[in-house]
Structures are given as structure tokens and as C-alpha cells.
Design an enzyme around this catalytic site. Structure first.
Site, short mmCIF file in Angstrom:
data_model
loop_
_atom_site.label_atom_id
_atom_site.label_comp_id
_atom_site.label_asym_id
_atom_site.label_seq_id
_atom_site.Cartn_x
_atom_site.Cartn_y
_atom_site.Cartn_z
N CYS A 82 2.81 14.19 -6.45
CA CYS A 82 1.82 15.12 -7.01
C CYS A 82 0.96 14.36 -8.01
O CYS A 82 1.48 13.79 -8.97
CB CYS A 82 2.50 16.30 -7.68
N HIS A 105 0.81 -1.22 0.00
CA HIS A 105 0.00 0.00 0.00
C HIS A 105 0.84 1.27 0.00
O HIS A 105 0.34 2.34 0.32
CB HIS A 105 -0.95 0.00 1.20
#
Length: 314
Positions: free
Chosen positions: A153, A145
């Protein structure tokens, strides 16, 4: 294609993190501690770890004993959907991450490292984003994860370290910690109880509204996101395939501290079961994978793993 805010939509090509799944409150062991020792002694063990492994480091997990989430994490859709949601996330995370980042590996993490160095354990697949396996010295760790150590970004793809991002947020929000301390009477009881596995924390709305969220240093957008897989977001397909390959060739899969309530981890237990690879699960509560397990021990991880290391002579 991008959304109007410049954030790319999520691919639907892979299974997404989702859903609370209720688990039975009654638990029944299958096999014994000696069986666990025998299984691990054969080597070739792939570890699959979850939030329960880090609770002894002071990082609470998301779920209660029945698998129901204690708190509702922000979803990818919420985060991507508005600047207000991103500001709320970063204000809360700015506070919570400081405690999260101070967490240290516990004995469970150290045992996994010791067993890896002794040759019993191979790769470690972790659902955690806290980096504690690596801090304990483990190698060949696959972060299913992602990791809170970095941010990305969503508009231009630029990466940055979380430490650097935190410094920028501190400069942009002078006095924020002091204002938080002044309101401690309203949120103080939630400080310890509500720090989540992703470093988030409950925070008063008035503080959130005063927070300046970080902007990307390259494109200037406020679309900076921690480099972790949010609920509702897809685990990269390449990572999933890598983990499938490891599980299929493992001598055994050892699940530590995961309820397996979301498919992102549970699918590896299913794949191991389909390939007749033994699965051992050690956790306090019932899990979604109990029916596929070769061995189940519902026990605290620290003492159980310490005993395992001793029994193996390390």
C-alpha cells in the site's frame, strides 16, 4: 510530503526506469562460444538477466529487436495519479497475472541454477519480476525491479501476498472472468500477444469500468500497488549499491536476455567495464551495452546455455 491522494511522491535520488532507446538492427558477434566457456569456467560470474530469459517460458518481453517498446507499460506517475488508472491497472492485471503466474522456469533458468550449484555462477541480479530464477532453484537472487509475488500500500506501507490479493479481487468481482470470456472475440487475439513482463494485458474499456480495484485492509485506501518498480519509478538506492559491489568484485558479468535499454541494468555493465571486469552478453538482439562488452553472442538463450552447461561438464 504526500500528494493529495495520500501517495508519497517518488524520490529523485536514484536513476529511474525510463525511455525507449533505438538499437541497431544489425548485430555482430564478438568472440566465440568457446570464449564464453573459457570465461565462465573461471568462476565468480555475476549474472544479470532480463526479460529475454523468460520468453521461452511464454512471457513476452517489452521490446522489439531494435530496442523499441512493443507496448507502453503504465508509469508510476499514471498509477499514482488517479483511482481510474489504478482500477485500469488492476483489472488488466487480474486477467494477465493468472497466465503470468502459471509460467514455469525454462531451460535457461535451470542452467543458471546448475552453474550456480557447480560454483561457476554466484549472485544473480535479475530485472525480471516473475520469480522464475527462484522457482528453478537459484539462490542469492537480487530482484532489481521487485516481484509480482507481493503488493504494497503506497499510503500506509502494508504488504500483502499477490495470491491473497487475487483472492480478494475475485470475491469483489464475481463473474468478471466470465464476462471477459464472453468478450473474447474482441480481445482474444491480444491475450497471447499482449501479456507483458509485469503480468498486464490489454482489456476492453467496458470491462475495466466494471472492475472493483483492491483496497488496503489496513487503511482502506485504493493505493495498493504491486511491489515492483514501474517505469518512471526509482530502484531503491540500497539495492543499486549492493549490485555495484557485486559487479566490482566479480570474476565476470554475464548478461542474459537484456537489451540494457534502461539505465537500471546498463549501469552495471558500465561499472564492470570501468573496473576492467569482463562482460559477456548473450541475447538475440543488439544491446545498449555492446560497446562495453568483452564478448557478445547474439543467439537464442536456451540452446546456448544448455551447450554451455554441457561444455563445462554439468
Amino acid at each position: 510530503m504526500q500528494q493529495p491522494n495520500g501517495i508519497p511522491p517518488q524520490s529523485t535520488a536514484t536513476t529511474r526506469l525510463s525511455t525507449t532507446r533505438t538499437l541497431p538492427l544489425e548485430t555482430h558477434d564478438l568472440g566465440t562460444f568457446d570464449d564464453l566457456v573459457d570465461l565462465v569456467s573461471g568462476g565468480g560470474v555475476v549474472v544479470l538477466s532480463g526479460a529475454g530469459l523468460s520468453t521461452e517460458s511464454g512471457i513476452p518481453d517489452y521490446r522489439g529487436p531494435d530496442g523499441t517498446r512493443r507496448v507502453e507499460p503504465m508509469t508510476y506517475g499514471e498509477f499514482a495519479g488517479s483511482s481510474a488508472a489504478r482500477r485500469r491497472y488492476w483489472a488488466r492485471s487480474y486477467i494477465g497475472w493468472q497466465r503470468f503466474n502459471a509460467a514455469e522456469p525454462n531451460e535457461g533458468h535451470r542452467v543458471v541454477t546448475d552453474l550456480q550449484r557447480a560454483g561457476y555462477v554466484g549472485p544473480v541480479i535479475t530485472q525480471n519480476v516473475d520469480g522464475l530464477h527462484q522457482a528453478a532453484g537459484a539462490t542469492d537472487v537480487i530482484e532489481l525491479h521487485g516481484s509480482l509475488d507481493r503488493a504494497v500500500c503506497l499510503n500506509c506501507g502494508e504488504y500483502t501476498t499477490r495470491v491473497g490479493l487475487h483472492e480478494r479481487m475475485t470475491e469483489a468481482n464475481p463473474g468478471f472472468m466470465e464476462r471477459f470470456a464472453q468478450m473474447a472475440h474482441a480481445v482474444g487475439s491480444q491475450w497471447g500477444e499482449q501479456v507483458r513482463p509485469d503480468g498486464d494485458i490489454v482489456l476492453a474499456d467496458a470491462l475495466v469500468e466494471s472492475f472493483h480495484a483492491p483496497r488496503c485492509l489496513v487503511c482502506g485506501h485504493d493505493t495498493v500497488k504491486p511491489d515492483v518498480v514501474f517505469f518512471g519509478e526509482s530502484v531503491p538506492k540500497s539495492v543499486v549499491e549492493q549490485c555495484f559491489s557485486l559487479v566490482e568484485t566479480a570474476g565476470a558479468v554475464l548478461v542474459l536476455g537484456s537489451s540494457l535499454s534502461v539505465m537500471s541494468g546498463y549501469r552495471f555493465v558500465r561499472r564492470a567495464h570501468q573496473r576492467d571486469v569482463p562482460v559477456a552478453i548473450v541475447t538475440r538482439s543488439a544491446t545498449r551495452g555492446d560497446a562495453e562488452a568483452t564478448l557478445r553472442l547474439h543467439a537464442p538463450l536456451g540452446p546456448t546455455l544448455t551447450g554451455l552447461r554441457t561444455a563445462l561438464g554439468h
